[in-house]
Design a protein around this motif. Structure first.
Motif, PDB file in Angstrom:
ATOM      1  N   VAL A 116       7.923   5.947   0.469  1.00  0.00           N
ATOM      2  CA  VAL A 116       6.835   6.003   1.447  1.00  0.00           C
ATOM      3  C   VAL A 116       5.529   6.175   0.683  1.00  0.00           C
ATOM      4  CG1 VAL A 116       5.934   7.192   3.484  1.00  0.00           C
ATOM      5  CG2 VAL A 116       8.409   7.132   3.068  1.00  0.00           C
ATOM      6  N   ALA A 117       4.520   5.368   1.002  1.00  0.00           N
ATOM      7  CA  ALA A 117       3.231   5.468   0.322  1.00  0.00           C
ATOM      8  C   ALA A 117       2.152   5.898   1.301  1.00  0.00           C
ATOM      9  CB  ALA A 117       2.849   4.130  -0.314  1.00  0.00           C
ATOM     10  N   ASP A 118       1.288   6.788   0.859  1.00  0.00           N
ATOM     11  CA  ASP A 118       0.151   7.201   1.675  1.00  0.00           C
ATOM     12  C   ASP A 118      -0.876   6.086   1.802  1.00  0.00           C
ATOM     13  OD1 ASP A 118       0.463   9.768   2.713  1.00  0.00           O
ATOM     14  OD2 ASP A 118      -0.140  10.743   0.845  1.00  0.00           O
ATOM     15  N   LEU A 119      -1.479   5.981   2.979  1.00  0.00           N
ATOM     16  CA  LEU A 119      -2.697   5.199   3.128  1.00  0.00           C
ATOM     17  C   LEU A 119      -3.850   6.124   2.759  1.00  0.00           C
ATOM     18  CD1 LEU A 119      -2.196   3.184   6.448  1.00  0.00           C
ATOM     19  CD2 LEU A 119      -1.958   2.391   4.087  1.00  0.00           C
ATOM     20  N   PRO A 120      -4.604   5.811   1.692  1.00  0.00           N
ATOM     21  CA  PRO A 120      -5.655   6.725   1.240  1.00  0.00           C
ATOM     22  C   PRO A 120      -6.814   6.817   2.229  1.00  0.00           C
ATOM     23  CG  PRO A 120      -5.075   5.120  -0.462  1.00  0.00           C
ATOM     24  CD  PRO A 120      -4.461   4.654   0.815  1.00  0.00           C
ATOM     25  N   PHE A 121      -7.615   7.842   2.053  1.00  0.00           N
ATOM     26  CA  PHE A 121      -8.806   8.028   2.875  1.00  0.00           C
ATOM     27  C   PHE A 121      -9.697   6.791   2.780  1.00  0.00           C
ATOM     28  CE2 PHE A 121     -13.252   9.467   3.330  1.00  0.00           C
ATOM     29  CZ  PHE A 121     -13.185   9.969   4.626  1.00  0.00           C
ATOM     30  N   VAL A 177       6.869  -0.953  -0.962  1.00  0.00           N
ATOM     31  CA  VAL A 177       7.313   0.291  -0.330  1.00  0.00           C
ATOM     32  C   VAL A 177       8.044  -0.003   0.972  1.00  0.00           C
ATOM     33  CG1 VAL A 177       5.404   1.564  -1.367  1.00  0.00           C
ATOM     34  CG2 VAL A 177       5.157   0.662   0.955  1.00  0.00           C
ATOM     35  N   GLY A 178       8.861   0.967   1.410  1.00  0.00           N
ATOM     36  CA  GLY A 178       9.618   0.796   2.642  1.00  0.00           C
ATOM     37  C   GLY A 178       8.917   1.340   3.865  1.00  0.00           C
ATOM     38  N   ALA A 179       7.841   2.112   3.675  1.00  0.00           N
ATOM     39  CA  ALA A 179       7.111   2.693   4.790  1.00  0.00           C
ATOM     40  C   ALA A 179       5.783   3.220   4.275  1.00  0.00           C
ATOM     41  CB  ALA A 179       7.910   3.830   5.444  1.00  0.00           C
ATOM     42  N   VAL A 180       4.863   3.492   5.188  1.00  0.00           N
ATOM     43  CA  VAL A 180       3.587   4.100   4.828  1.00  0.00           C
ATOM     44  C   VAL A 180       3.411   5.386   5.624  1.00  0.00           C
ATOM     45  CG1 VAL A 180       2.526   1.881   4.267  1.00  0.00           C
ATOM     46  CG2 VAL A 180       2.255   2.828   6.572  1.00  0.00           C
ATOM     47  N   LYS A 181       2.536   6.254   5.132  1.00  0.00           N
ATOM     48  CA  LYS A 181       2.187   7.483   5.836  1.00  0.00           C
ATOM     49  C   LYS A 181       0.691   7.535   6.047  1.00  0.00           C
ATOM     50  CE  LYS A 181       2.243  11.619   3.773  1.00  0.00           C
ATOM     51  NZ  LYS A 181       0.844  12.108   4.006  1.00  0.00           N
ATOM     52  N   LEU A 182       0.284   8.002   7.217  1.00  0.00           N
ATOM     53  CA  LEU A 182      -1.151   8.187   7.464  1.00  0.00           C
ATOM     54  C   LEU A 182      -1.368   9.469   8.248  1.00  0.00           C
ATOM     55  CD1 LEU A 182      -1.733   7.340  10.674  1.00  0.00           C
ATOM     56  CD2 LEU A 182      -1.529   5.043   9.726  1.00  0.00           C
ATOM     57  N   GLU A 223     -11.212   2.979   9.954  1.00  0.00           N
ATOM     58  CA  GLU A 223     -12.043   2.064  10.729  1.00  0.00           C
ATOM     59  C   GLU A 223     -11.325   1.556  11.971  1.00  0.00           C
ATOM     60  OE1 GLU A 223     -13.607  -1.129   8.409  1.00  0.00           O
ATOM     61  OE2 GLU A 223     -14.507   0.196   6.911  1.00  0.00           O
ATOM     62  N   GLY A 224     -10.009   1.527  11.939  1.00  0.00           N
ATOM     63  CA  GLY A 224      -9.274   1.075  13.102  1.00  0.00           C
ATOM     64  C   GLY A 224      -7.973   0.396  12.750  1.00  0.00           C
ATOM     65  N   PRO A 225      -7.249  -0.076  13.768  1.00  0.00           N
ATOM     66  CA  PRO A 225      -5.925  -0.658  13.568  1.00  0.00           C
ATOM     67  C   PRO A 225      -5.900  -1.858  12.633  1.00  0.00           C
ATOM     68  CG  PRO A 225      -6.275  -0.149  15.890  1.00  0.00           C
ATOM     69  CD  PRO A 225      -7.587   0.059  15.209  1.00  0.00           C
ATOM     70  N   VAL A 226      -6.898  -2.728  12.715  1.00  0.00           N
ATOM     71  CA  VAL A 226      -6.885  -3.932  11.875  1.00  0.00           C
ATOM     72  C   VAL A 226      -7.007  -3.555  10.404  1.00  0.00           C
ATOM     73  CG1 VAL A 226      -8.089  -6.074  11.307  1.00  0.00           C
ATOM     74  CG2 VAL A 226      -7.774  -5.425  13.705  1.00  0.00           C
ATOM     75  N   GLN A 227      -7.903  -2.628  10.079  1.00  0.00           N
ATOM     76  CA  GLN A 227      -8.023  -2.177   8.689  1.00  0.00           C
ATOM     77  C   GLN A 227      -6.728  -1.512   8.232  1.00  0.00           C
ATOM     78  OE1 GLN A 227     -10.217   1.355   7.819  1.00  0.00           O
ATOM     79  NE2 GLN A 227     -10.985   0.611   5.841  1.00  0.00           N
ATOM     80  N   ALA A 228      -6.132  -0.709   9.110  1.00  0.00           N
ATOM     81  CA  ALA A 228      -4.878  -0.045   8.766  1.00  0.00           C
ATOM     82  C   ALA A 228      -3.788  -1.063   8.479  1.00  0.00           C
ATOM     83  CB  ALA A 228      -4.446   0.873   9.908  1.00  0.00           C
ATOM     84  N   LEU A 229      -3.707  -2.113   9.284  1.00  0.00           N
ATOM     85  CA  LEU A 229      -2.694  -3.142   9.071  1.00  0.00           C
ATOM     86  C   LEU A 229      -2.919  -3.875   7.760  1.00  0.00           C
ATOM     87  CD1 LEU A 229      -0.277  -4.783  10.027  1.00  0.00           C
ATOM     88  CD2 LEU A 229      -1.859  -6.215  11.352  1.00  0.00           C
ATOM     89  N   ARG A 230      -4.172  -4.163   7.457  1.00  0.00           N
ATOM     90  CA  ARG A 230      -4.486  -4.856   6.205  1.00  0.00           C
ATOM     91  C   ARG A 230      -4.072  -3.990   4.998  1.00  0.00           C
ATOM     92  NH1 ARG A 230      -9.623  -5.048   6.817  1.00  0.00           N
ATOM     93  NH2 ARG A 230      -9.535  -6.888   8.145  1.00  0.00           N
ATOM     94  N   SER A 231      -4.385  -2.707   5.052  1.00  0.00           N
ATOM     95  CA  SER A 231      -4.065  -1.809   3.943  1.00  0.00           C
ATOM     96  C   SER A 231      -2.558  -1.605   3.801  1.00  0.00           C
ATOM     97  CB  SER A 231      -4.749  -0.455   4.155  1.00  0.00           C
ATOM     98  OG  SER A 231      -6.159  -0.596   4.223  1.00  0.00           O
ATOM     99  N   ALA A 232      -1.882  -1.371   4.937  1.00  0.00           N
ATOM    100  CA  ALA A 232      -0.444  -1.140   4.895  1.00  0.00           C
ATOM    101  C   ALA A 232       0.299  -2.385   4.439  1.00  0.00           C
ATOM    102  CB  ALA A 232       0.052  -0.706   6.271  1.00  0.00           C
ATOM    103  N   THR A 233      -0.166  -3.549   4.879  1.00  0.00           N
ATOM    104  CA  THR A 233       0.471  -4.799   4.473  1.00  0.00           C
ATOM    105  C   THR A 233       0.418  -4.968   2.965  1.00  0.00           C
ATOM    106  OG1 THR A 233      -0.054  -5.868   6.576  1.00  0.00           O
ATOM    107  CG2 THR A 233       0.408  -7.312   4.705  1.00  0.00           C
ATOM    108  N   ARG A 234      -0.692  -4.579   2.364  1.00  0.00           N
ATOM    109  CA  ARG A 234      -0.793  -4.685   0.905  1.00  0.00           C
ATOM    110  C   ARG A 234       0.231  -3.798   0.215  1.00  0.00           C
ATOM    111  NH1 ARG A 234      -5.764  -3.153  -3.191  1.00  0.00           N
ATOM    112  NH2 ARG A 234      -4.616  -3.745  -5.059  1.00  0.00           N
TER     113      ARG A 234
END
Length: 296
Positions: free
Chosen positions: A113-118, A141-146, A123-134
């Motif tokens: 599991v990898a953290d999504l950094p600060f 990774v198998g999952a992300v944490k926020l 900014e919102g769901p679209v930014q979160a999806l872009r970051s997590a997808t990377r």
């Protein structure tokens, strides 16, 4: 999660393969395939407790994988204990991607599991999806944490709908240290009710688990009873479904004052220091290298 060190104690013996003898246990189980979020859900249904540690490099991750640790978090705690920052806030998505990929390469069985950094999802769901997808595509990774409960509901929901498993994080959220400081969260009726709402918001959004950091034990137990997804405690008492520690705290590498929620199971800082001093002494005295270390 934040990093610190604790008092030394002996590690417990390896447990049986599972409570029912099925061999499906997360820690001590017989399967050699990658653990998935479905295995985490099944453990909650069995009432099985499980451990999670942070990891930031391939070699350390391989040690934990061989030890049977079923879930590893490439946490933004790397900022404190690996990259030399004072807080987790400066950690970048680039840094997270590089270290997360190393941990994935160093393991075979653990769910990573990898953290999504600060700054990579606020900014919102679209930014979160872009970051997590990377992190899923580039790091593997198998999952992300926020972090965040109700305020992160939309981000979690979109990630889950897009096929990216999410672990939530409520209570003390270190990325918000400039706003909330480092103190126990959920004390008092109003704060406790907000934490319960945050936990349910994370669950309703589709997260497969949620970290409870620096929360009164009684409140963490109530949250754990009220959710069908696992809770992962750090400074949240013994009643959560799982426990996580920053590995440098667990292994005794972190210097400084000891917060009460950590426990030190080794003193690697002293061990490494002794090894370095012995090496240096042998170089200075000319006793290393010797004939067996020399080519002709």
């Amino acid at each position: 999660m934040t990093s610190s060190s604790g008092a030394a104690a002996a590690a417990p013996a390896h447990p049986p393969t599972s409570a029912d003898g099925s061999g499906k246990a997360l820690y001590g189980g017989k399967s050699s395939r990658r653990i998935t979020v479905h295995d985490i859900t099944a453990a909650k249904e069995r009432g099985e407790k499980w451990p999670m540690l942070t990891a930031y490099d391939a070699m350390t991750a391989s040690v934990f994988d061989e030890a049977g640790i079923p879930v590893m978090l490439v946490g933004d705690s790397m900022g404190n204990c690996h990259l030399g920052y004072e807080t987790t806030v400066p950690v970048t998505l680039d840094e997270m991607a590089v270290l997360a990929a190393a941990v994935v390469r160093g393991t075979r069985r653990a769910l990573i599991v990898a953290d999504l950094p600060f700054g990579s999802y606020q900014e919102g769901p679209v930014q979160a999806l872009r970051s997590a997808t990377r992190l899923v595509k580039d790091a593997g990774v198998g999952a992300v944490k926020l972090e965040g409960g109700e305020r992160s509901h939309e981000q979690i929901s979109l990630l889950v709908q897009s096929g990216i498993p999410v672990m939530g994080h409520i209570g003390l959220t270190p990325q918000s240290v400039n706003a909330m400081g480092y103190r126990v969260q959920g004390r008092g009726e109003e704060a406790a009710q907000q934490l319960l709402r945050d936990a349910k918001a994370v669950q309703d959004a589709g997260a497969f688990a949620v970290v409870l950091e620096l929360v009164p034990g009684e409140l963490a137990a109530e949250v754990t009873r009220s959710l069908h997804i696992p809770t992962v405690g750090i400074g949240a008492g013994p009643e959560t479904d799982a426990q996580v520690l920053v590995y440098t705290d667990m292994a005794g590498l972190t210097p400084g004052r000891v917060p009460r929620f950590t426990k030190q199971y080794a003193n690697l800082r002293q061990t490494l220091g002794d090894a370095a001093r012995t090496f240096a002494d042998e170089v200075v005295t000319g006793t290393f290298p010797q004939a067996e270390h020399t080519f002709h």
